[in-house]
Write a protein that holds these residues in place. Structure first.
Motif, PDB file in Angstrom:
ATOM      1  N   PRO A 105     -11.976 -46.639  -3.097  1.00  0.00           N
ATOM      2  CA  PRO A 105     -12.689 -45.618  -3.865  1.00  0.00           C
ATOM      3  C   PRO A 105     -14.161 -45.963  -3.981  1.00  0.00           C
ATOM      4  N   SER A 106     -14.981 -44.954  -4.256  1.00  0.00           N
ATOM      5  CA  SER A 106     -16.415 -45.194  -4.383  1.00  0.00           C
ATOM      6  C   SER A 106     -16.702 -46.110  -5.569  1.00  0.00           C
ATOM      7  N   ALA A 107     -17.849 -46.764  -5.529  1.00  0.00           N
ATOM      8  CA  ALA A 107     -18.247 -47.623  -6.642  1.00  0.00           C
ATOM      9  C   ALA A 107     -18.338 -46.830  -7.935  1.00  0.00           C
ATOM     10  N   ASP A 108     -18.817 -45.585  -7.849  1.00  0.00           N
ATOM     11  CA  ASP A 108     -18.915 -44.753  -9.056  1.00  0.00           C
ATOM     12  C   ASP A 108     -17.535 -44.497  -9.655  1.00  0.00           C
ATOM     13  N   ALA A 109     -16.575 -44.151  -8.786  1.00  0.00           N
ATOM     14  CA  ALA A 109     -15.214 -43.900  -9.274  1.00  0.00           C
ATOM     15  C   ALA A 109     -14.592 -45.175  -9.826  1.00  0.00           C
ATOM     16  N   MET A 110     -14.895 -46.292  -9.198  1.00  0.00           N
ATOM     17  CA  MET A 110     -14.371 -47.561  -9.696  1.00  0.00           C
ATOM     18  C   MET A 110     -14.921 -47.880 -11.075  1.00  0.00           C
ATOM     19  N   GLU A 111     -16.191 -47.553 -11.302  1.00  0.00           N
ATOM     20  CA  GLU A 111     -16.767 -47.781 -12.629  1.00  0.00           C
ATOM     21  C   GLU A 111     -16.139 -46.861 -13.661  1.00  0.00           C
ATOM     22  N   ARG A 112     -15.860 -45.627 -13.249  1.00  0.00           N
ATOM     23  CA  ARG A 112     -15.245 -44.676 -14.186  1.00  0.00           C
ATOM     24  C   ARG A 112     -13.816 -45.060 -14.539  1.00  0.00           C
ATOM     25  N   LEU A 113     -13.092 -45.600 -13.567  1.00  0.00           N
ATOM     26  CA  LEU A 113     -11.673 -45.874 -13.776  1.00  0.00           C
ATOM     27  C   LEU A 113     -11.325 -47.351 -13.788  1.00  0.00           C
ATOM     28  N   GLY A 114     -12.092 -48.161 -13.079  1.00  0.00           N
ATOM     29  CA  GLY A 114     -11.761 -49.572 -12.982  1.00  0.00           C
ATOM     30  C   GLY A 114     -11.972 -50.316 -14.274  1.00  0.00           C
ATOM     31  N   GLU A 115     -13.020 -49.968 -15.017  1.00  0.00           N
ATOM     32  CA  GLU A 115     -13.229 -50.570 -16.329  1.00  0.00           C
ATOM     33  C   GLU A 115     -12.404 -49.788 -17.343  1.00  0.00           C
ATOM     34  N   LYS A 116     -11.529 -50.499 -17.998  1.00  0.00           N
ATOM     35  CA  LYS A 116     -10.454 -49.853 -18.746  1.00  0.00           C
ATOM     36  C   LYS A 116     -10.935 -48.950 -19.876  1.00  0.00           C
ATOM     37  N   THR A 117     -12.025 -49.315 -20.551  1.00  0.00           N
ATOM     38  CA  THR A 117     -12.487 -48.484 -21.656  1.00  0.00           C
ATOM     39  C   THR A 117     -12.997 -47.139 -21.148  1.00  0.00           C
ATOM     40  N   LYS A 118     -13.731 -47.154 -20.039  1.00  0.00           N
ATOM     41  CA  LYS A 118     -14.216 -45.897 -19.460  1.00  0.00           C
ATOM     42  C   LYS A 118     -13.051 -45.053 -18.969  1.00  0.00           C
ATOM     43  N   ALA A 119     -12.042 -45.718 -18.397  1.00  0.00           N
ATOM     44  CA  ALA A 119     -10.880 -44.990 -17.899  1.00  0.00           C
ATOM     45  C   ALA A 119     -10.128 -44.304 -19.038  1.00  0.00           C
ATOM     46  N   ARG A 120      -9.996 -44.987 -20.164  1.00  0.00           N
ATOM     47  CA  ARG A 120      -9.291 -44.392 -21.303  1.00  0.00           C
ATOM     48  C   ARG A 120     -10.021 -43.146 -21.801  1.00  0.00           C
ATOM     49  N   ALA A 121     -11.345 -43.232 -21.877  1.00  0.00           N
ATOM     50  CA  ALA A 121     -12.122 -42.078 -22.329  1.00  0.00           C
ATOM     51  C   ALA A 121     -11.985 -40.917 -21.352  1.00  0.00           C
ATOM     52  N   LEU A 122     -12.031 -41.208 -20.055  1.00  0.00           N
ATOM     53  CA  LEU A 122     -11.921 -40.155 -19.053  1.00  0.00           C
ATOM     54  C   LEU A 122     -10.543 -39.497 -19.101  1.00  0.00           C
ATOM     55  N   MET A 123      -9.493 -40.287 -19.275  1.00  0.00           N
ATOM     56  CA  MET A 123      -8.143 -39.726 -19.331  1.00  0.00           C
ATOM     57  C   MET A 123      -7.965 -38.830 -20.546  1.00  0.00           C
ATOM     58  N   GLN A 124      -8.587 -39.205 -21.636  1.00  0.00           N
ATOM     59  CA  GLN A 124      -8.528 -38.333 -22.804  1.00  0.00           C
ATOM     60  C   GLN A 124      -9.163 -36.981 -22.504  1.00  0.00           C
ATOM     61  N   GLU A 125     -10.261 -37.002 -21.739  1.00  0.00           N
ATOM     62  CA  GLU A 125     -10.909 -35.753 -21.346  1.00  0.00           C
ATOM     63  C   GLU A 125     -10.015 -34.920 -20.432  1.00  0.00           C
ATOM     64  N   ALA A 126      -9.171 -35.603 -19.634  1.00  0.00           N
ATOM     65  CA  ALA A 126      -8.265 -34.904 -18.724  1.00  0.00           C
ATOM     66  C   ALA A 126      -6.932 -34.561 -19.383  1.00  0.00           C
ATOM     67  N   ASP A 127      -6.859 -34.729 -20.709  1.00  0.00           N
ATOM     68  CA  ASP A 127      -5.657 -34.406 -21.481  1.00  0.00           C
ATOM     69  C   ASP A 127      -4.457 -35.248 -21.060  1.00  0.00           C
ATOM     70  N   VAL A 128      -4.718 -36.537 -20.790  1.00  0.00           N
ATOM     71  CA  VAL A 128      -3.650 -37.484 -20.485  1.00  0.00           C
ATOM     72  C   VAL A 128      -3.498 -38.398 -21.697  1.00  0.00           C
ATOM     73  N   PRO A 129      -2.298 -38.536 -22.260  1.00  0.00           N
ATOM     74  CA  PRO A 129      -2.110 -39.369 -23.454  1.00  0.00           C
ATOM     75  C   PRO A 129      -2.475 -40.830 -23.193  1.00  0.00           C
ATOM     76  N   VAL A 130      -3.164 -41.472 -24.145  1.00  0.00           N
ATOM     77  CA  VAL A 130      -3.530 -42.883 -24.011  1.00  0.00           C
ATOM     78  C   VAL A 130      -2.983 -43.668 -25.202  1.00  0.00           C
ATOM     79  N   VAL A 131      -2.787 -44.974 -24.998  1.00  0.00           N
ATOM     80  CA  VAL A 131      -2.362 -45.850 -26.093  1.00  0.00           C
ATOM     81  C   VAL A 131      -3.503 -45.944 -27.107  1.00  0.00           C
ATOM     82  N   PRO A 132      -3.231 -45.805 -28.407  1.00  0.00           N
ATOM     83  CA  PRO A 132      -4.301 -45.893 -29.412  1.00  0.00           C
ATOM     84  C   PRO A 132      -5.065 -47.213 -29.315  1.00  0.00           C
ATOM     85  N   GLY A 133      -6.404 -47.129 -29.395  1.00  0.00           N
ATOM     86  CA  GLY A 133      -7.220 -48.330 -29.323  1.00  0.00           C
ATOM     87  C   GLY A 133      -8.675 -47.977 -29.102  1.00  0.00           C
ATOM     88  N   THR A 134      -9.460 -48.925 -28.578  1.00  0.00           N
ATOM     89  CA  THR A 134     -10.894 -48.719 -28.421  1.00  0.00           C
ATOM     90  C   THR A 134     -11.208 -48.054 -27.085  1.00  0.00           C
TER      91      THR A 134
END
Length: 598
Positions: A105-134
């Motif tokens: 995947p592109s470096a940009d996509a890896m930054e969006r999804l590879g770093e877990k905090t950014k991935a959690r925020a993005l999944m919330q935007e995509a209406d995917v349930p996430v484990v409660p946390g930071t």
């Protein structure tokens, strides 16, 4: 299609990628550390280049050395495999900005999804349930305590760049916060070159379900069904299977579509895995692994698709030539990790020489490995020797076939977890598919593992019969960092090992200390003290005692990292520390003295 691909990894995954390359007519380039100059992936590649010392930070994580090797080889693309730099967005960007194509995947996509905090925020935007946390990193014990106060203990501290349980620490009470935070940060830095961590509520008994996805540069996103990776020890997967025996058809469909929705939102391309925790009929997004995974094999077996080939094709600009409805899930597949570990001793890493290596075969049996008979298993990297993948028409047949295959797999000279795998095929919870991620660590009777090792384990691990040997040995010559091979016949009796005791009253051999004058003198421990020695080769992460300290039986004197796992080294008796022989960051061999107690 590319003409030459450098695989920035080692071991079985490097060989797996190279096999896909060769089937596509692509030449392959290996990289290797000083510890791996005779590694299986090096033997398999068309050419190979040294990238530094054994320590991963100085070789497999050395971005400039890897890029320099690619230039020397004239490669036109780089595949990262898994682990090491595979999820490092900085490395991906460096490759993208170079003359090479990045197979991932592109470096940009890896930054969006590879770093877990950014991935959690993005999944919330995509209406995917996430484990409660930071959704932001934490860097202080106070922040961890705030999350725990909000959601209750236990909480999990996780390395942002982590995966496979590396950099994951569970905090069950306030007095554990500081130590576990430091450990998670240290592991994140050591394994992923990223000390950033985040915190989330720790689910007590979930299933670990992950969805394999493929996405091209033409807007197509497909999922290849789910895998069940719930059988884990210390957050490390040991057996994976597809499809999951625990999901209903409705839940399976919802999780698959959530995975597609999430990666599409991230503008993701190439192969990846979306991981979920499932508990009480609910599913929660955990993380995205922006790379190929160890267990991709079972998805290949039930879909008939070569995921690694598609990684290469997508990176070369090809379009996925199948629709989601074309993906058919047929049969069942189980992957058994054949690790060099002592299952009866908390899966402690094992090292040694493969005197016998005769893998299983026959219908429905696949072996992914890079080892051959005579190879040495050291403690510099992970403990995996091979992966045994068994496929059949349904789960029941797959379990029976797995019994046959594991009984056929013959390894001598080093202890593996094959006896543990054979035990699990007699275990009611596993057979019924009722196990959770906590089953091995908290429910399975330890005595059953000991009995399995006694019944099916090796009888001669590490033994030497002392007979004269005549062997043809392959030696390595390096010219300007490039590897060449020379074969020589070696005749004569093997070297006689020097045995050393750890009982009182004896001198004991300690690891050589670095000296300013470049000398190689050894430290000799004298006196009547009892020595605490290293049970495996590895690196000292921390020394927890000083000379003069009083310790009790079971106290931890230091932490030893071996094969990507932290191992507490504890005393068997109490007393006073009279000598500390090692220091933080020092490499030790099995049997080396660490501390002396009187």
């Amino acid at each position: 299609m590319f003409s030459k691909v450098l695989v920035a990894n080692r071991g079985e995954i490097a060989v797996r990628v190279m096999r896909a390359c060769k089937e596509l007519g692509v030449r392959t380039v290996a990289i290797y550390s000083d510890a791996d100059k005779n590694g299986g992936h090096v033997r398999y590649a068309d050419e190979a280049y040294n990238v530094g010392p054994a320590r991963a930070a100085d070789s497999y994580l050395d971005q400039e050395a890897i890029l320099d090797a690619a230039r020397k080889a004239g490669a036109d693309a780089i595949h990262p495999g898994y682990g090491f730099l595979a999820e490092n967005a900085e490395f991906a960007r460096n490759v993208e900005e170079s003359e090479f194509t990045w197979i991932g995947p592109s470096a940009d996509a890896m930054e969006r999804l590879g770093e877990k905090t950014k991935a959690r925020a993005l999944m919330q935007e995509a209406d995917v349930p996430v484990v409660p946390g930071t959704t932001e990193p934490v860097d202080s014990p106070e922040q961890v305590k705030e999350i725990a106060d909000e959601y209750g203990y236990p909480v999990a501290i996780k390395a942002e760049g982590g995966g496979g349980g590396r950099g994951l620490k569970v905090v069950r009470s306030e007095d554990e916060v500081e130590e576990q935070l430091e450990t998670a940060q240290r592991e994140g830095e050591a394994y992923f070159d990223n000390a950033s961590v985040y915190v989330e509520k720790y689910l007590e008994a979930p299933r670990h379900i992950e969805v394999q996805i493929l996405a091209d540069h033409h807007g197509n996103v497909r999922h290849l069904g789910e895998r069940d990776c719930s059988l884990q020890r210390r957050h490390q997967k040991v057996i994976e299977e597809a499809p999951s025996p625990a999901l209903t058809d409705d839940l399976r469909e919802r999780i698959g579509e959530a995975a597609r929705r999430g990666v599409a939102e991230a503008d993701y391309t190439n192969a990846g895995t979306v991981e979920f925790l499932v508990e009480d009929g609910e599913y929660f997004f955990m993380e995205v692994n922006t790379r190929i995974q160890v267990e991709h094999t079972v998805s290949e077996e039930i879909t008939g698709l070569d995921i690694v080939k598609w990684q290469l094709r997508v990176a070369a600009g090809e379009e996925l030539d199948f629709e989601q409805d074309d993906v058919e899930i047929e049969g069942h597949a189980i992957e058994f990790r054949i690790n060099a570990e002592k299952a009866a001793q908390e899966f402690a890493p094992a090292t040694g020489k493969l005197k016998t290596y005769d893998p299983a075969g026959g219908i429905g049996v696949r072996i992914d490995d890079a080892m051959r008979q005579g190879d040495e298993i050291g403690g510099d990297y992970d403990s995996m020797i091979a992966k045994l993948i068994v496929a059949a028409s349904d789960r029941e047949e797959c379990l029976v076939r797995s019994e046959r295959a594991l009984a056929e797999y013959d390894i001598e000279g080093i202890e593996t977890i094959i006896p543990f795998h054979r035990l699990m095929l007699t275990d009611e919870a596993f057979i019924e598919g009722e196990h959770t991620t906590k089953y091995l660590d908290e429910e399975l009777d330890r005595e059953r593992i000991e009995q399995a090792v006694e019944k099916w384990g090796p009888t001669d691990a590490g033994d030497d019969d002392g007979d004269e040997e005549v062997t043809e040995r392959e030696f390595t010559v390096e010219v300007n960092g490039k590897r060449f091979e020379v074969n020589l016949e070696e005749r004569g009796a093997p070297a006689i090992p020097v045995s050393g005791g750890n009982s009182s009253g004896n001198s004991a051999r300690a690891p050589p200390k670095a000296k300013d004058d470049g000398g190689d003198d050894e430290v000799v421990v004298e006196g009547d003290g009892e020595t605490v020695t290293a049970e495996m080769q590895g690196t000292i992460l921390s020394v927890d005692v000083e000379e003069g300290d009083e310790v009790a039986a079971g106290d931890v004197v230091c932490v030893l990292e071996a094969m990507k796992m932290e191992n507490d080294v504890a005393t068997e008796r109490g007393g006073t520390i009279t000598q500390v022989v090692v220091s933080e960051g020092e490499s030790v061999d099995m049997g080396d003295v660490l501390v002396v107690i009187e």
